[in-house]
Design a protein around this motif. Structure first.
Motif, mmCIF file in Angstrom:
data_model
loop_
_atom_site.group_PDB
_atom_site.id
_atom_site.type_symbol
_atom_site.label_atom_id
_atom_site.label_comp_id
_atom_site.label_asym_id
_atom_site.label_seq_id
_atom_site.Cartn_x
_atom_site.Cartn_y
_atom_site.Cartn_z
ATOM 1 N N LEU A 200 0.826 -1.208 0.000
ATOM 2 C CA LEU A 200 0.000 0.000 0.000
ATOM 3 C C LEU A 200 0.864 1.262 0.000
ATOM 4 N N PHE A 201 1.889 1.267 0.844
ATOM 5 C CA PHE A 201 2.778 2.430 0.902
ATOM 6 C C PHE A 201 3.589 2.560 -0.386
ATOM 7 N N GLY A 202 4.041 1.435 -0.918
ATOM 8 C CA GLY A 202 4.816 1.467 -2.156
ATOM 9 C C GLY A 202 4.015 1.969 -3.343
ATOM 10 N N ALA A 203 2.681 1.731 -3.316
ATOM 11 C CA ALA A 203 1.815 2.201 -4.406
ATOM 12 C C ALA A 203 1.374 3.642 -4.215
ATOM 13 N N GLY A 204 1.802 4.269 -3.109
ATOM 14 C CA GLY A 204 1.436 5.654 -2.856
ATOM 15 C C GLY A 204 0.014 5.848 -2.390
ATOM 16 N N LEU A 205 -0.592 4.786 -1.813
ATOM 17 C CA LEU A 205 -1.989 4.864 -1.401
ATOM 18 C C LEU A 205 -2.153 5.302 0.053
ATOM 19 N N MET A 206 -1.055 5.476 0.764
ATOM 20 C CA MET A 206 -1.155 5.997 2.129
ATOM 21 C C MET A 206 0.145 6.692 2.488
ATOM 22 N N PRO A 207 0.065 7.747 3.318
ATOM 23 C CA PRO A 207 1.286 8.435 3.758
ATOM 24 C C PRO A 207 2.090 7.551 4.706
ATOM 25 N N PHE A 208 3.340 7.936 4.914
ATOM 26 C CA PHE A 208 4.221 7.102 5.722
ATOM 27 C C PHE A 208 3.735 6.999 7.164
ATOM 28 N N ALA A 209 3.230 8.104 7.730
ATOM 29 C CA ALA A 209 2.761 8.075 9.118
ATOM 30 C C ALA A 209 1.639 7.055 9.301
ATOM 31 N N SER A 210 0.740 6.960 8.315
ATOM 32 C CA SER A 210 -0.349 5.984 8.383
ATOM 33 C C SER A 210 0.185 4.558 8.251
ATOM 34 N N ALA A 211 1.198 4.379 7.389
ATOM 35 C CA ALA A 211 1.816 3.061 7.246
ATOM 36 C C ALA A 211 2.475 2.629 8.554
ATOM 37 N N VAL A 212 3.074 3.590 9.258
ATOM 38 C CA VAL A 212 3.695 3.299 10.551
ATOM 39 C C VAL A 212 2.629 2.897 11.568
ATOM 40 N N ALA A 213 1.515 3.632 11.603
ATOM 41 C CA ALA A 213 0.436 3.313 12.541
ATOM 42 C C ALA A 213 -0.131 1.923 12.276
ATOM 43 N N LEU A 214 -0.292 1.574 11.008
ATOM 44 C CA LEU A 214 -0.812 0.257 10.648
ATOM 45 C C LEU A 214 0.174 -0.836 11.057
ATOM 46 N N THR A 215 1.457 -0.572 10.857
ATOM 47 C CA THR A 215 2.485 -1.537 11.239
ATOM 48 C C THR A 215 2.538 -1.715 12.758
ATOM 49 N N LEU A 216 2.359 -0.625 13.484
ATOM 50 C CA LEU A 216 2.331 -0.717 14.942
ATOM 51 C C LEU A 216 1.132 -1.541 15.409
ATOM 52 N N GLY A 217 0.014 -1.399 14.708
ATOM 53 C CA GLY A 217 -1.180 -2.147 15.076
ATOM 54 C C GLY A 217 -0.993 -3.647 14.998
ATOM 55 N N ASP A 218 -0.184 -4.112 14.032
ATOM 56 C CA ASP A 218 -0.024 -5.564 13.908
ATOM 57 C C ASP A 218 0.757 -6.149 15.080
ATOM 58 N N ASN A 219 1.551 -5.312 15.779
ATOM 59 C CA ASN A 219 2.267 -5.799 16.956
ATOM 60 C C ASN A 219 1.304 -6.124 18.098
ATOM 61 N N ILE A 220 0.164 -5.438 18.134
ATOM 62 C CA ILE A 220 -0.851 -5.753 19.147
ATOM 63 C C ILE A 220 -1.687 -6.945 18.702
ATOM 64 N N GLY A 221 -2.069 -6.967 17.435
ATOM 65 C CA GLY A 221 -2.912 -8.048 16.928
ATOM 66 C C GLY A 221 -2.280 -9.421 17.038
ATOM 67 N N THR A 222 -0.946 -9.471 16.949
ATOM 68 C CA THR A 222 -0.260 -10.766 16.981
ATOM 69 C C THR A 222 -0.239 -11.390 18.374
ATOM 70 N N CYS A 223 -0.648 -10.628 19.399
ATOM 71 C CA CYS A 223 -0.640 -11.154 20.771
ATOM 72 C C CYS A 223 -1.806 -12.090 21.046
ATOM 73 N N VAL A 224 -2.800 -12.100 20.170
ATOM 74 C CA VAL A 224 -4.014 -12.874 20.422
ATOM 75 C C VAL A 224 -3.717 -14.366 20.528
ATOM 76 N N THR A 225 -2.841 -14.878 19.668
ATOM 77 C CA THR A 225 -2.540 -16.309 19.667
ATOM 78 C C THR A 225 -1.963 -16.750 21.002
ATOM 79 N N ALA A 226 -1.042 -15.967 21.546
ATOM 80 C CA ALA A 226 -0.457 -16.313 22.842
ATOM 81 C C ALA A 226 -1.515 -16.274 23.949
ATOM 82 N N GLN A 227 -2.440 -15.310 23.864
ATOM 83 C CA GLN A 227 -3.516 -15.242 24.862
ATOM 84 C C GLN A 227 -4.405 -16.489 24.785
ATOM 85 N N ILE A 228 -4.710 -16.919 23.570
ATOM 86 C CA ILE A 228 -5.529 -18.133 23.403
ATOM 87 C C ILE A 228 -4.792 -19.355 23.946
ATOM 88 N N ALA A 229 -3.482 -19.433 23.658
ATOM 89 C CA ALA A 229 -2.689 -20.580 24.109
ATOM 90 C C ALA A 229 -2.575 -20.634 25.625
#
Length: 328
Positions: A200-229
Motif C-alpha cells: 500500500l505504501f509502495g503504491a502511494g496509497l497511504m502516507p508514511f505516518a499511516s503506514a507506521v500506525a498500521l504496522t504498529l497495530g499488527d504488533n498488538i494483533g499478533t498477541c491474540v494467539t499467545a492469549q488463546i494458548a
C-alpha cells in the motif's frame, strides 16, 4: 466486480503468506527442534542470555508465536522464571522482523521460480537438500501471496474512486492502527499485515505516518494467539502471555505519542544506511521492536513484578465441611 476481485486476491494472497510463513517455521523448527529446546533450556538463566535466545530461536523458526507458546510451556513447567520468559519475549519480537525485511526486497516477481525450485529440491532426489527445498518452497509461497496481493493493490490504484476513498481514510491514524490490529487478529500473522502495508505504501496509497500506525497495530494483533494458548495454562503461563501483550501495547502507545519523532528516526536510519524508500515499512517494524527492547530490557525485573501485580494469584476458596447427616 472490482470489490469481488480485490477481496478474492486479498484472501488468497493473505492465505498464501500465512501458509508460507507457517510452513517455513515448521520446516525450520522440525530441522532444529532438538537444538531449539536445548537452547531454551540452557540459555534462559538470566535476562541477557534469555533475550539473545529469543532473538536466535525466533530467527531460526521465524515465528514469535511458536517461541512465545514454547516459553509459556517452560514457565508453566517451572523450567524458566517469569523474568527470563519476559526477556525471551523481548528478543522474540526482534527475531520475527526478519520476515518483514525479507518481504521488503523487490523479488516477488520471481515467486514462481523460487516455488518451483523449492518443489524440485523437496522431492528428495537429493536427500541432503530436501529440508532446504521445503524451506525454499515456503519462501516461494510467501512471495506468491505477496505477488497476488500486489495485483489487488494495482487494481485499487488504477481505480480513481477507490484509491481516492482509501487515500481519504488513510489519513486517520487511529483508524490505521485499529485496522492493523484487526487484520492481524483475523489472519493470525503479522507478516501478512506488514506485507500488505509494504504494498500500500509502495503504491502511494497511504502516507508514511499511516503506514507506521498500521504496522504498529499488527504488533498488538499478533498477541491474540499467545492469549488463546494461555487459556488452559497455569498462572505462570498466563502471566507470560500478558507480559507479551502489555509489552506491545505499552510500546505502541509510546510510539503513537511520539509518532512524528519515530517516523523521522526511521527515515533517518533508512537514508543513513543507504536503503531506498521501499525499506521504510520493514525498518519501521524492526526499529520499533529494537527500541522497545532497549527500553524494557534494563527494567525486566520490575516489569516482571508489575505483571505479577496485574495477574495476581487467585485466592483459594475455603473447603466446605462435609454436611452432617441428619438423624432420622
Amino acid at each position: 466486480m472490482l470489490p469481488v476481485v480485490v477481496a478474492l486476491n486479498f484472501i488468497t494472497g493473505s492465505f498464501l503468506i500465512v501458509f508460507g510463513v507457517r510452513a517455513l517455521g515448521k520446516t525450520l523448527e522440525s530441522a532444529g527442534s532438538r537444538l531449539l529446546e536445548r537452547v531454551m533450556r540452557v540459555f534462559t538463566k538470566n535476562r541477557w542470555t534469555s533475550f539473545l535466545t529469543g532473538i536466535f530461536t525466533t530467527g531460526l523458526v521465524q515465528s514469535s508465536t511458536a517461541v512465545t507458546i514454547l516459553t509459556i510451556g517452560f514457565v508453566d513447567a517451572g523450567m524458566v522464571t517469569l523474568e527470563s520468559a519476559v526477556a525471551v519475549v523481548f528478543g522474540a519480537n526482534i527475531g520475527t522482523t526478519v520476515t518483514a525485511q525479507l518481504m521488503s526486497f523487490n523479488i516477488a516477481q520471481y515467486a514462481w521460480h523460487i516455488l518451483i525450485a523449492g518443489c524440485v529440491f523437496s522431492l528428495g532426489l537429493i536427500p541432503k537438500l530436501e529440508t532446504a527445498g521445503r524451506a525454499v518452497m515456503s519462501v516461494g509461497l510467501l512471495f506468491s501471496g505477496l505477488n497476488i496481493l500486489g495485483q489487488s493493490i494495482t487494481l485499487i490504484r488504477d481505480n480513481p474512486a477507490v484509491s481516492a476513498w482509501l487515500a481519504d481514510n488513510a489519513n486517520s491514524l487511529p483508524l490505521c492502527l485499529l485496522f492493523g490490529v484487526v487484520v492481524t487478529m483475523l489472519v493470525q500473522s503479522s507478516s501478512a499485515t506488514v506485507g500488505l502495508v509494504i504494498l500500500l505504501f509502495g503504491a502511494g496509497l497511504m502516507p508514511f505516518a499511516s503506514a507506521v500506525a498500521l504496522t504498529l497495530g499488527d504488533n498488538i494483533g499478533t498477541c491474540v494467539t499467545a492469549q488463546i494458548a494461555s487459556i488452559k495454562s497455569g498462572l505462570a503461563g498466563r502471566r507470560t502471555a500478558w507480559a507479551h501483550t502489555l509489552y506491545n501495547v505499552i510500546g505502541v502507545a509510546i510510539a503513537m505519542v511520539l509518532l512524528p519523532q519515530f517516523c523521522a528516526l526511521v527515515v533517518w536510519f533508512t537514508q543513513t544506511t543507504g536503503q531506498g524508500s521501499d525499506r521504510l515499512v520493514a525498518n519501521t517494524h524492526t526499529l520499533f521492536n529494537v527500541l522497545s527492547a532497549a527500553v524494557f530490557l534494563p527494567l525486566t525485573r520490575w516489569y516482571a513484578r508489575f505483571i505479577e501485580w496485574v495477574v495476581p494469584e487467585r485466592p483459594r476458596l475455603p473447603e466446605r465441611p462435609p454436611h452432617s447427616r441428619r438423624a432420622a
